[in-house]
Design a protein around this motif. Sequence first.
Motif, PDB file in Angstrom:
ATOM      1  N   UNK A  72       0.850  -1.194   0.000  1.00  0.00           N
ATOM      2  CA  UNK A  72       0.000   0.000   0.000  1.00  0.00           C
ATOM      3  C   UNK A  72       0.879   1.236   0.000  1.00  0.00           C
ATOM      4  N   UNK A  73       0.335   2.303  -0.562  1.00  0.00           N
ATOM      5  CA  UNK A  73       0.977   3.611  -0.539  1.00  0.00           C
ATOM      6  C   UNK A  73      -0.056   4.574   0.022  1.00  0.00           C
ATOM      7  N   UNK A  74       0.031   4.841   1.306  1.00  0.00           N
ATOM      8  CA  UNK A  74      -0.984   5.674   1.954  1.00  0.00           C
ATOM      9  C   UNK A  74      -0.966   7.110   1.427  1.00  0.00           C
ATOM     10  N   UNK A  75       0.183   7.567   0.994  1.00  0.00           N
ATOM     11  CA  UNK A  75       0.260   8.923   0.444  1.00  0.00           C
ATOM     12  C   UNK A  75      -0.547   9.050  -0.843  1.00  0.00           C
ATOM     13  N   UNK A  76      -0.694   7.932  -1.546  1.00  0.00           N
ATOM     14  CA  UNK A  76      -1.458   7.927  -2.802  1.00  0.00           C
ATOM     15  C   UNK A  76      -2.841   7.330  -2.628  1.00  0.00           C
ATOM     16  N   UNK A  77      -3.196   6.964  -1.392  1.00  0.00           N
ATOM     17  CA  UNK A  77      -4.507   6.345  -1.126  1.00  0.00           C
ATOM     18  C   UNK A  77      -4.733   5.134  -2.029  1.00  0.00           C
ATOM     19  N   UNK A  78      -3.703   4.321  -2.203  1.00  0.00           N
ATOM     20  CA  UNK A  78      -3.776   3.211  -3.140  1.00  0.00           C
ATOM     21  C   UNK A  78      -3.156   1.956  -2.544  1.00  0.00           C
ATOM     22  N   UNK A  79      -3.824   0.836  -2.789  1.00  0.00           N
ATOM     23  CA  UNK A  79      -3.296  -0.456  -2.422  1.00  0.00           C
ATOM     24  C   UNK A  79      -3.000  -1.265  -3.668  1.00  0.00           C
ATOM     25  N   UNK A  80      -2.153  -2.289  -3.497  1.00  0.00           N
ATOM     26  CA  UNK A  80      -1.724  -3.070  -4.651  1.00  0.00           C
ATOM     27  C   UNK A  80      -1.715  -4.558  -4.318  1.00  0.00           C
ATOM     28  N   UNK A  81      -1.848  -5.344  -5.381  1.00  0.00           N
ATOM     29  CA  UNK A  81      -1.650  -6.780  -5.269  1.00  0.00           C
ATOM     30  C   UNK A  81      -0.827  -7.209  -6.476  1.00  0.00           C
ATOM     31  N   UNK A  82       0.450  -7.498  -6.238  1.00  0.00           N
ATOM     32  CA  UNK A  82       1.321  -7.994  -7.281  1.00  0.00           C
ATOM     33  C   UNK A  82       1.168  -9.495  -7.359  1.00  0.00           C
ATOM     34  N   UNK A  83       0.796  -9.985  -8.525  1.00  0.00           N
ATOM     35  CA  UNK A  83       0.539 -11.409  -8.696  1.00  0.00           C
ATOM     36  C   UNK A  83       1.521 -11.974  -9.718  1.00  0.00           C
ATOM     37  N   UNK A  84       2.370 -12.860  -9.276  1.00  0.00           N
ATOM     38  CA  UNK A  84       3.357 -13.504 -10.145  1.00  0.00           C
ATOM     39  C   UNK A  84       3.078 -14.999 -10.243  1.00  0.00           C
TER      40      UNK A  84
END
Length: 125
Positions: A72-84
Amino acid sequence: QVQLVESGGGLVQAGGSLRLSCAASGRTFALYTLGWFRQAPGKEREFVATINWTGSSTYYVDSVKGRFTISRDNAKNTGYLQMNSLKHEDTAVYYCALKQPGYGLEFNLNDYRYWGQGTQVTVSS
């Protein structure tokens, strides 16, 4: 009120990668635990991964450990899920969700308050 919008889904071959994003409206994203869930056709929605509000603690369902990474990047109000190393059985609609820290269980979807609309991930075998 927090609104969530997922993006980044698509069609990928087995063994490939995708990165999902979860963009949150408002300035309270940083206060919540972020979770990713998925629902395959004909199946119940299931827990995939979660990250606490500081990003210091993560938890994954066994089937994705070592392949998926939540961040997550709280400064950008964004979460991520990297799927490999995606597998055919990862095919599902993926949802991000938020819950209050310390409330309920991280893997229990009923304890999450805010949900996105979902993004389709299709892995061809």
